[in-house]
Design an enzyme around this catalytic site. Structure first.
Site, short mmCIF file in Angstrom:
data_model
loop_
_atom_site.label_atom_id
_atom_site.label_comp_id
_atom_site.label_asym_id
_atom_site.label_seq_id
_atom_site.Cartn_x
_atom_site.Cartn_y
_atom_site.Cartn_z
N ALA A 174 -9.41 6.02 4.14
CA ALA A 174 -9.31 7.15 4.61
C ALA A 174 -10.75 7.90 4.79
O ALA A 174 -11.25 8.20 3.71
CB ALA A 174 -8.15 8.13 4.23
N GLY A 175 -10.87 8.27 6.00
CA GLY A 175 -11.95 9.28 6.26
C GLY A 175 -13.26 8.60 6.88
O GLY A 175 -14.08 9.23 7.18
N GLY A 194 -7.87 9.58 9.33
CA GLY A 194 -8.22 9.46 10.72
C GLY A 194 -9.37 10.60 11.13
O GLY A 194 -9.41 10.79 12.51
N LYS A 236 0.84 -1.03 0.02
CA LYS A 236 0.10 0.06 0.00
C LYS A 236 0.93 1.23 0.09
O LYS A 236 1.55 1.42 1.03
CB LYS A 236 -0.98 0.14 1.26
CG LYS A 236 -1.93 1.23 1.17
CD LYS A 236 -2.58 1.33 2.65
CE LYS A 236 -3.28 2.55 2.64
NZ LYS A 236 -3.82 3.00 3.96
#
Lengths: 256, 68
Positions: A184-185, A158, A97
């Site tokens: 993310a998020g 985060g 990743k």
């Protein structure tokens, strides 16, 4: 009904990729990962302490999950490439990743370096899954250099802010020749369901589970949300319209 | 004695190879999941006993940790 997620020829029955960081303790992490149904979990690569060396987390994860090392924290293509190569040596996987951060406060990707590093890692034989902006052009460039999937951000890492630009994510999903993994998020289950409804092939979740009040229960919620969102996507939602359309028959109404 | 940069810190060592350096640092070279790079290039585990270290070499010794 089988509906596998396929990345670089590898088939997964779960469409949830899970992180392993920020859990209150290892047992909660293991329970949550099991509840999430995930088959692919992310790890970081870090310098060892020169004083002590503890047994690795890999010992408890390695037999149960496919491991996806990340290059988190890297701000140069050179460091990200070296981290990926160290990860390949350490974990004996050519999957990575790829994270290349352009702003240490926002943790926003540096697209220019990301494309360069992805290109080089693909040439070196890696299966590259880049964390990237929610930008259809950036995603296309990453697919063009041979990335196995793209991982556009929903919002800041985060932040729990969900999907800030759903229209962009939907565009990316519509155009991408490789699987799209929302990264993310995500803050709660409805965010994960929305990602799947927009057409994402999978979601990547760490903080939203690990930092929840009850990570085990949130992991189960995320599993259900990902499955529900995927089913809804496949089922095909009704179009939105700005007028009412009764669902009951309009003939034979009682009275006048 | 040789001055190296090990995981970002200057250090003096009598170790002449990667394997000797790990031993001198009390790191079990048989521990799984360790990986080493010297000057940006990964040194495969099988090469740890033979990979010579030179003054000023930059050595990275890593292992996997929790990550997102």
């Amino acid at each position: 009904m089988t509906d596998p997620l396929i990345i670089a020829g590898t088939s997964f029955s779960s469409r949830l990729i899970a992180g392993t960081a920020r859990y209150p303790n290892q047992q909660v992490m293991l329970d949550a990962l099991a509840a999430s149904g995930t088959e692919l979990v992310t790890m970081s690569i870090r310098r060892i302490s020169l004083d002590t060396y503890a047994e690795s987390l890999v010992d408890v994860l390695g037999g149960r999950y496919c491991l996806l090392p990340n290059t988190s924290g890297c701000v140069t293509a050179r460091d990200a490439i070296m981290t990926a190569e160290l990860a390949r040596e350490s974990l004996e996987t050519n999957w990575v990743k790829l994270e290349l951060i352009g702003d240490r406060d926002l943790l926003y990707p540096d697209v220019e370096q990301l494309v360069h590093a992805a290109d080089e890692l693909v040439r070196k034989g890696f299966v590259v899954l880049p964390y990237c902006n929610e930008d259809p052009v950036a995603c296309r460039k990453l697919a063009d250099v041979g990335c196995a999937a793209v991982m556009p951000l929903g919002s800041l890492i985060g932040s729990g802010m969900g999907i800030a630009n759903p229209a962009a994510i939907e565009l990316i999903c519509a155009k991408s020749p490789v699987p799209v993994v929302l990264d993310a998020g995500i803050g709660t289950a409805s965010d994960a369901a929305l990602a799947m409804e927009l057409g994402c092939d999978a979601v990547m979740i760490d903080s939203a589970i690990a930092r929840a009040h009850d990570p085990r229960r949130m992991a189960a919620a995320m599993r259900a949300a990902v499955e529900a969102g995927r089913l809804a996507r496949l089922a095909g939602r009704i179009p939105k319209q700005n007028f009412a359309e009764p669902s009951s028959p309009q003939l034979g109404l009682v009275g006048s | 004695m040789t001055w190296l940069r090990i995981n970002g810190q200057e250090a003096e060592t009598a170790a002449a190879t990667v394997a000797e350096l790990l031993a001198a640092r009390g790191i079990d070279a048989k521990a799984r999941f360790l990986a080493v790079a010297v000057n940006g290039a990964v040194v495969r585990r099988a090469e740890w006993p033979s990979q010579a270290l030179s003054p000023g070499d930059q050595v990275e010794i890593v292992r996997p940790l929790q990550g997102g």
